[in-house]
Structure formats: structure tokens, C-alpha cells
Design a protein around this motif. Structure first.
Motif, PDB file in Angstrom:
ATOM      1  N   TYR A   1      31.987  22.778  51.783  1.00 44.72           N
ATOM      2  CA  TYR A   1      30.973  23.577  51.104  1.00 44.72           C
ATOM      3  C   TYR A   1      31.186  25.090  51.211  1.00 44.72           C
ATOM      4  N   MET A   2      32.182  25.551  51.971  1.00 40.09           N
ATOM      5  CA  MET A   2      32.389  26.988  52.173  1.00 40.09           C
ATOM      6  C   MET A   2      33.793  27.405  51.751  1.00 40.09           C
ATOM      7  N   PRO A   3      33.992  28.696  51.486  1.00 38.53           N
ATOM      8  CA  PRO A   3      35.361  29.189  51.324  1.00 38.53           C
ATOM      9  C   PRO A   3      36.153  28.915  52.601  1.00 38.53           C
ATOM     10  N   LEU A   4      37.375  28.440  52.448  1.00 43.86           N
ATOM     11  CA  LEU A   4      38.153  28.008  53.615  1.00 43.86           C
ATOM     12  C   LEU A   4      38.409  29.153  54.592  1.00 43.86           C
ATOM     13  N   ALA A   5      38.695  30.342  54.078  1.00 44.17           N
ATOM     14  CA  ALA A   5      39.004  31.464  54.968  1.00 44.17           C
ATOM     15  C   ALA A   5      37.807  31.819  55.840  1.00 44.17           C
ATOM     16  N   GLU A   6      36.612  31.837  55.249  1.00 45.90           N
ATOM     17  CA  GLU A   6      35.413  32.167  56.013  1.00 45.90           C
ATOM     18  C   GLU A   6      35.108  31.095  57.049  1.00 45.90           C
ATOM     19  N   ALA A   7      35.225  29.837  56.652  1.00 46.85           N
ATOM     20  CA  ALA A   7      34.965  28.740  57.591  1.00 46.85           C
ATOM     21  C   ALA A   7      35.946  28.785  58.754  1.00 46.85           C
ATOM     22  N   THR A   8      37.213  29.028  58.450  1.00 42.18           N
ATOM     23  CA  THR A   8      38.238  29.082  59.497  1.00 42.18           C
ATOM     24  C   THR A   8      37.971  30.209  60.475  1.00 42.18           C
ATOM     25  N   THR A   9      37.608  31.385  59.956  1.00 43.75           N
ATOM     26  CA  THR A   9      37.354  32.538  60.821  1.00 43.75           C
ATOM     27  C   THR A   9      36.168  32.294  61.740  1.00 43.75           C
ATOM     28  N   LEU A  10      35.079  31.776  61.200  1.00 39.51           N
ATOM     29  CA  LEU A  10      33.895  31.515  62.028  1.00 39.51           C
ATOM     30  C   LEU A  10      34.170  30.435  63.066  1.00 39.51           C
ATOM     31  N   ASN A  11      35.081  29.520  62.761  1.00 38.15           N
ATOM     32  CA  ASN A  11      35.414  28.471  63.725  1.00 38.15           C
ATOM     33  C   ASN A  11      36.245  29.003  64.890  1.00 38.15           C
ATOM     34  N   PHE A  12      36.811  30.198  64.737  1.00 42.21           N
ATOM     35  CA  PHE A  12      37.560  30.807  65.834  1.00 42.21           C
ATOM     36  C   PHE A  12      36.656  31.232  66.984  1.00 42.21           C
ATOM     37  N   THR A  13      35.358  31.029  66.854  1.00 38.42           N
ATOM     38  CA  THR A  13      34.423  31.386  67.935  1.00 38.42           C
ATOM     39  C   THR A  13      34.398  30.351  69.049  1.00 38.42           C
ATOM     40  N   VAL A  14      35.218  29.315  68.963  1.00 38.46           N
ATOM     41  CA  VAL A  14      35.233  28.276  70.003  1.00 38.46           C
ATOM     42  C   VAL A  14      35.412  28.869  71.404  1.00 38.46           C
ATOM     43  N   PRO A  15      36.416  29.744  71.657  1.00 43.15           N
ATOM     44  CA  PRO A  15      36.559  30.275  73.027  1.00 43.15           C
ATOM     45  C   PRO A  15      35.386  31.156  73.448  1.00 43.15           C
ATOM     46  N   LEU A  16      34.696  31.780  72.493  1.00 39.68           N
ATOM     47  CA  LEU A  16      33.530  32.590  72.848  1.00 39.68           C
ATOM     48  C   LEU A  16      32.412  31.691  73.376  1.00 39.68           C
ATOM     49  N   PHE A  17      32.131  30.614  72.640  1.00 39.32           N
ATOM     50  CA  PHE A  17      31.111  29.666  73.099  1.00 39.32           C
ATOM     51  C   PHE A  17      31.551  28.979  74.388  1.00 39.32           C
ATOM     52  N   GLY A  18      32.850  28.715  74.516  1.00 35.39           N
ATOM     53  CA  GLY A  18      33.355  28.092  75.735  1.00 35.39           C
ATOM     54  C   GLY A  18      33.068  28.935  76.963  1.00 35.39           C
TER      55      GLY A  18
END
Length: 325
Positions: free
Chosen positions: A96-113
Motif C-alpha cells: 500500500y506504500m511507495p517502496l522507497a518510503e516503506a523501506t526507509t521507515l523500516n530501517f528504524t529496527v535498530p532504533l526500536f531495538g
């Protein structure tokens, strides 16, 4: 060819594996995007796990049933539920989202970790990493722009996926202390396949052979990604290899532009810079602390520790739970 490749310096070998892993991860996202044009994302999650189980089962069976014995089934179940949530949110974001935006927001994994480790494991997070976390989450705000007309609720999907992925990472860190990697992967597939079948039934539609083929190919590519990442981390230092993971973004941008005509918004650039920069800082900080912990554990006879080969991925996960700053 193999002899020539093995003659290369370790950092070049690791770089090749890491670049291939990033490219495969980008291709996996594209495959899911195409498949979810026909089937619901929840159905795609089920097929991803089903085919993943079919691929991993022969390898696990070859290792024997003795390795499947475990006393930590509740934690395996928790990990399966978190992985199910992560894949459901992530596949929906891809659909449902532009792939580039979804990919960038998913890079927050280490921040949440980092945040979750501080909350649930009591790990210290000092001022430099707090600053990195703030910078990363400012990057998220720049991309989703709360209150603006362009903000979409779908922007929360990759963030929710990242939170689930980070939570699952904590369970993997704990499981890796007592279980081998094959057992961890096998139990995840054994548990997530029936679990994801339940929500898939609610949106079920008979898939075409093309959709099934795409999901089988996606599962195979996901396995290649995991193998390449494992080899890269085995060959060379974590702090060097982890940076290549973010090559997934330019790969995704290029492929999405050519295949789907998606042009990234201008806000993606500063937001991605802050998120990736903060994630890299945290990763390098952890790698530095892990190296110090290994030196302390080895004692005064470890003068040449920097010349030693890096620990295995499983052992590294254990080490990263040591003192943090």
C-alpha cells in the motif's frame, strides 16, 4: 571461480556477500509488491512461511531430530507471534506504500531495538546513543510529516513492522544462548505457518500459479539473503558489514522507478539520512563495545584479538547483550 574468490581479501569477500544480500532483499520487496496485486498481504505472508518451511525442512531433518528438543517452547511461540506481526505489517506496507518510503521507515529496527533493550533488559543507553535515537526518530517525523495533508495511515505500517522485528530480535538473542540457528529458524516456520493461515483464511482467494510461483521465488530469495548475510558477518567485522544493508534503499528506489514509476518525495532524502546515520552509529557503537567485551573476557593474553576472525553470528548475538554505553 571459487578459488579466485577465496583468494580475495576478507573485506572484499564480505562486501560481495553483503551487496548481494541487499540486492536480494530489494528484489524480495518487489516480488511481494507484484504478488499482492492479486492476493491479500495476509495471504502472501502465509505462502511466504509455507514455502520457507518447505525449503528449511530438508536441511533441518538432515541434522536429526535430536536438535529439535527444547525447553523454551513458550519463547519460541512468542517469537513466532512477533514474526507473524512483523511480516503482516511489512507485507501490507509494501502493498500500500511507495517502496522507497516503506523501506526507509523500516530501517528504524535498530532504533526500536535499543529502546526495547533499555526497557526490558535494563541495558544502559548513554547520551551519545540517546542523541542518535532522537536524530533517527526526527528522521521518521520528517518522512511521515504528522498533520500534513500528505500523511497516510499506511506510513505507520513499516514502523509497526520495525517494532515487531526489534521485539523478535530480543527473543532471538535469548534463544541463541541455548538453541542452534537451524532449530530457531525451523521452529519459527513450523509455528508461523499455521498461525498465519488463520488470518489468511479471512481474506482467502484462490491464487493463480503466477502468484504461487512468485511467493515460492520470494521465499527462495529470502533464504539467499539470509545465507549471504550470514557469510558476510562470518567473514568480516559486523560494524563494516552492517552498513551495506542500507544499499537496499538505492536498489529499491531504482527498481521501483523503473517497474512502477515511483518517484521518491524530496522529504525522503533528509529523513533517510537521519535514520540511516543514527542506525549506523548505534551499530558501530555496539560493535566497539562487543570488541571491548571480548578483550576483557579473553584476559591479558588477548593482545592480538584484533587479528582474530570475527565470532559467528550466533555468538555475536550473545556478546551484544553485554555492557552497553
Amino acid at each position: 571461480m571459487r578459488k579466485w574468490f577465496n583468494s580475495l581479501p576478507p573485506y572484499l569477500q564480505a562486501s560481495v556477500f553483503a551487496v548481494i544480500a541487499s540486492l536480494m532483499a530489494a528484489l524480495f520487496s518487489v516480488i511481494v509488491r507484484i504478488a499482492t496485486r492479486e492476493i491479500d498481504p495476509l495471504q502472501a505472508v502465509f505462502f511466504r512461511n509455507l514455502f520457507g518451511l518447505l525449503f528449511i525442512a530438508p536441511i533441518a531433518l538432515r541434522s536429526g531430530f535430536a536438535q529439535m528438543k527444547t525447553q523454551r517452547m513458550p519463547l519460541f511461540l512468542l517469537r513466532a507471534l512477533l514474526s507473524m506481526g512483523a511480516m503482516s505489517f511489512w507485507f501490507s506496507a509494501i502493498a500500500y506504500m511507495p517502496l522507497a518510503e516503506a523501506t526507509t521507515l523500516n530501517f528504524t529496527v535498530p532504533l526500536f531495538g535499543t529502546v526495547l533493550a533499555a526497557i526490558f533488559l535494563g541495558e544502559a543507553v548513554r547520551k551519545y546513543r540517546v542523541a542518535a535515537l532522537l536524530a533517527g526518530f526526527i528522521g521518521v517525523v520528517i518522512i511521515i510529516r504528522p498533520g500534513s495533508e500528505t500523511m497516510q495511515l499506511a506510513s505507520l505500517l513499516p514502523i509497526a513492522a520495525a517494532l515487531c522485528m526489534a521485539s523478535a530480535g530480543l527473543t532471538i538473542k535469548s534463544l541463541s544462548r541455548t538453541e542452534n540457528s537451524t532449530t530457531i529458524v525451523l521452529y519459527m516456520m513450523l509455528l508461523t505457518t499455521p498461525l498465519t493461515f488463520i488470518p489468511a483464511l479471512l481474506v482467502w482467494q484462490t491464487p493463480s500459479l503466477q502468484a504461487l510461483g512468485l511467493m515460492a521465488l520470494g521465499a527462495f530469495i529470502a533464504n539467499i539473503t539470509q545465507i549471504c548475510n550470514t557469510n558476510a558477518f562470518r567473514i568480516y567485522d559486523y560494524s563494516f558489514v552492517v552498513g551495506f544493508n542500507y544499499l537496499r534503499l538505492p536498489f529499491v528506489v531504482a527498481i521501483a522507478l523503473v517497474m512502477f514509476g515511483e518517484v521518491p518525495e524530496i522529504w525522503l532524502l533528509p529523513g533517510a539520512g537521519l535514520i540511516i546515520g543514527s542506525a549506523l552509529f548505534i551499530a558501530r557503537r555496539e560493535a566497539k563495545l562487543a570488541k571491548e567485551a571480548r578483550r576483557i573476557n579473553r584476559g591479558p593474553s588477548a593482545a592480538a584479538i584484533d587479528l582474530d576472525p570475527p565470532p559467528s553470528r550466533d555468538n555475536r548475538q550473545n556478546i551484544n547483550g553485554s555492557e552497553r554505553r
